[in-house]
Design a protein around this motif. Structure first.
Motif, PDB file in Angstrom:
ATOM      1  N   THR A   1      -5.459   2.625   9.760  1.00 25.17           N
ATOM      2  CA  THR A   1      -5.127   2.251   8.383  1.00 25.17           C
ATOM      3  C   THR A   1      -4.538   3.432   7.629  1.00 25.17           C
ATOM      4  OG1 THR A   1      -7.316   2.817   7.542  1.00 25.17           O
ATOM      5  CG2 THR A   1      -7.000   0.569   8.370  1.00 25.17           C
TER       6      THR A   1
ATOM      7  N   LYS B   1       0.856  -1.185   0.000  1.00 24.53           N
ATOM      8  CA  LYS B   1       0.000   0.000   0.000  1.00 24.53           C
ATOM      9  C   LYS B   1       0.889   1.232   0.000  1.00 24.53           C
ATOM     10  CE  LYS B   1      -3.973  -1.819   2.620  1.00 24.53           C
ATOM     11  NZ  LYS B   1      -4.814  -1.637   3.834  1.00 24.53           N
TER      12      LYS B   1
ATOM     13  N   GLU C   1      -5.340   4.377   4.659  1.00 22.80           N
ATOM     14  CA  GLU C   1      -6.364   5.088   3.893  1.00 22.80           C
ATOM     15  C   GLU C   1      -6.987   6.245   4.677  1.00 22.80           C
ATOM     16  OE1 GLU C   1      -6.005   0.935   2.309  1.00 22.80           O
ATOM     17  OE2 GLU C   1      -6.144   1.844   4.296  1.00 22.80           O
TER      18      GLU C   1
END
Length: 278
Positions: free
Chosen positions: A140, A108, A142
């Motif tokens: 996370t 990621k 995100e």
């Protein structure tokens, strides 16, 4: 317990390293903070890339690595958080991770977008610390950034192979504590291009036709110690990072000298390997 490592060009004289650690401890009750290095040459991305590549995978999976080198947030120097090989990296998108990512693909990657919530000129103290502590709590990527697909590299960090396949053109990317000059030419590239051919490595006045696996390989241990006379002699090895390193045996910049001082092999010095043309 979360582990957060610090790699910066802050040095030890100024209060910045202590301030970063204090900010982390304010955020987290239980955390282990490890200094990888704070002696990176100012703004030298290639040094940072080498050191973090050499050190990071000695830590457990889940470790969070803050890299505070040339980290000022600008339109051309965005901040990123990356999950790569089980580790988290927080740094500027300036090439700090290009050595690691030349062999591994990130799971990621996000561009950090929490700057509007923080008022500060000290990026590593605030944005990087907030991001690291968010991850340490189980947050996370995100939540603190938008996904991205690629990172910047830096000119010169990767060696070039001539069209004929007879030359590798590299350079010194790191000087260690002993004054040894580490190049960006890997064992894998040397073997791939060389294909067993004889060669000559040239670096300023130094020329070598042998690459050793250990510093002590230069010593003939059948010779009595008082007759060896090898201290300060130049040699080339594949170091523990798998890179070609130009060294002096038992080097000491303050006594017998070192590769960087005796041979003038400072950062960015060119290193050329010429293979026999068969």
């Amino acid at each position: 317990m979360a582990i957060i490592t610090l790699t910066t060009d802050f040095g030890w004289k100024d209060p910045y390293v202590g301030a970063v650690k204090g900010a982390i401890l304010k955020e987290l009750d239980a955390v282990t903070i490890v200094d990888i290095s704070h002696d990176i040459s100012p703004f030298h991305i290639a040094e940072a890339a080498y050191i973090i590549q050499k050190a990071y995978d000695s830590f457990p999976d889940g470790t969070i690595h803050i890299i505070g080198v040339d980290a000022e947030h600008t339109p051309e120097n965005k901040h990123v958080a990356i999950l790569l090989n089980g580790h988290y990296f927080i740094c500027a998108d300036n090439g700090s991770l290009c050595l690691i990512m030349s062999k591994l693909k990130a799971e990621k990657m996000v561009e950090i977008n929490i700057h509007d919530r923080i008022s500060s000129n000290f990026t590593t103290l605030d944005v990087f610390v907030k991001t690291a502590c968010h991850i340490a709590r189980g947050g996370t990527l995100e939540v603190i950034g938008k996904p991205i697909n690629s990172l910047r590299s830096i000119t010169g960090i990767h060696p070039q192979v001539s069209e004929s396949g007879n030359y590798i053109n590299g350079q010194v990317i790191y000087i260690d504590n002993y004054g040894n000059s580490v190049t960006n030419i890997s064992r894998e590239l040397f073997k791939e291009v060389g294909r067993g051919r004889t060669f000559e490595l040239a670096a300023r006045s130094e020329k070598h036709k042998v690459i050793y696996d250990r510093y002590s390989d230069i010593v003939n241990f059948d010779t009595p110690p008082e007759k060896r006379d090898v201290d300060g002699k130049g040699l080339v090895i594949f170091n523990t990072a798998g890179l070609i390193e130009i060294a002096t045996y038992r080097s000491n910049p303050l006594t017998v000298g070192s590769a960087s001082t005796l041979f003038g092999l400072q950062l960015d010095a060119p290193v050329i390997i010429n293979f026999e043309n068969k």
